[in-house]
Design an enzyme around this catalytic site. Structure first.
Site: not given
Ligand code: CP
Length: 334
Positions: A266, A103, A225, A294, A130, A133
């Site tokens: 998400c 990330r 979101d 996920r 992302h 996701q």
């Molecule tokens: N939706 C998502 O990626 O959650 P986190 O930021 O908790 O990983």
């Protein structure tokens, strides 16, 4: 030849449908505690430049469920970006682990990480995309509706990394995608152009609009979101003015949608901002199904990218599940 998971655009529609089958298979096996140890003795380095609950936990548990091991690496704990280049970090990790999940703040950094890594790199969120996701989200929509092609997905809110990836995956897989967003926050022209090209090939309808009331009228799924993310806090006041109250997913907006429309997010959510408590905790919310999926999506991605590269034939507890997984994997063309 390694395959990375950086951007949904890198996959064909057929491969994305194979992923949906794989997620379904591994979810069933995981629930029955029959998932084979396909990644026995394999390791995954997980680099997080930003906080995470779902992505971190899902990848770590997925590696454990598959008999492997995950390492959580935070800034300050490794030299990445400070005393060591991204390229050198990629080269070093590639000598020790079987895959890298990252990330990173900047999308260009994950492209560099992938370029210099000889093991698969998985994008766990960047400023632009992302992908894990949204693959999970399409699976969740499939679970709730029994189909993918022809669904009507309406995204309400900012053009976040999740929205960018949703627009890509929807237009690739034949889902009609409508995004209701104030003019200033609509998608980047280059991403929109790619989505238009995808839609032309798949037959999806693609619409970007400011008319949020009209956008939800035929929605099967309404997705929202955050209105601002880490690093955008200084824009909060301006963004609040642009999004509130029209672009909030609340009971009023939901009442304009078909009765069967379900609500997605998400997570994490800013309750009372982009979504109200009554909607998020209501009967039509599937946000926690999304979160659960996920895990199974990460299991499928890790199997698809890492398992075929492991040299040793593996002994598995469950040959039937392993054979089903092998059958789906044989359909991937990369
Ligand atoms: N939706 C998502 O990626 O959650 P986190 O930021 O908790 O990983």
């Amino acid at each position: 030849m390694k395959k990375d998971f950086i951007d949904i655009q890198d996959f064909s529609p057929e491969e994305l449908f194979h992923f949906i089958s794989l997620i379904e298979t591994v979810k069933e096996a995981t629930k029955a505690r029959e998932l084979p140890n396909l990644l026995h003795k394999a390791s995954l380095a997980m680099i997080f430049e930003e906080p995470s609950t779902r992505t971190r936990v899902s990848f770590e548990v997925a590696m454990s469920n598959l008999g492997g091991h995950a390492l959580y690496l935070r800034p300050g704990e490794i030299h990445l970006g400070a005393r060591e280049t991204i390229a050198d970090t990629a080269r070093v990790l590639s000598r020790m682990v079987d895959g890298i999940e990252a990330r990173l703040l900047h999308h260009r950094d994950i492209l560099e990480l992938a370029e210099y890594s000889s093991v698969p790199v998985i994008n766990g969120l960047t400023d632009l995309q992302h992908p894990t996701q949204v693959l999970s989200d399409v699976f969740t929509m499939y679970e709730h509706s029994g189909k993918v092609r022809g669904l009507n997905l309406t995204f309400v809110g900012d053009s976040t990394n999740v929205a960018n990836s949703l627009m890509t995956i929807a237009t690739k897989m034949g889902i009609n995608y409508t995004q209701a967003t104030p003019k200033k926050y609509q998608p980047l022209p280059e991403l929109l152009k790619t989505a238009e090209e995808n839609a032309r090939k798949s037959g999806s309808l693609l619409q970007i609009t400011e008319d949020v009331e009209d956008a939800v009228k035929e929605a099967d799924f309404i997705y929202t979101d955050l209105w601002w993310w880490v690093g955008q806090e200084h824009e909060a006041e301006e963004r609040l003015k642009a999004f509130m109250p029209r672009f909030q997913v609340n009971s009023r907006l939901l009442s304009l949608a078909p009765d069967h429309a379900l609500v997605m997010h998400c997570l994490p959510a800013s309750r009372g901002m982009e979504i109200t408590d009554e909607v998020m905790d209501g009967e039509r919310s599937i946000v926690f199904d999304q979160a659960e999926n996920r895990l199974h999506t990460e299991e499928a991605i890790l199997i698809a990218l890492i398992y075929p590269r492991l040299k040793q034939p593996l002994t598995t507890e469950n040959e039937i599940v392993r054979q089903r997984i092998e059958n789906i994997l044989s359909k991937f063309t990369y």
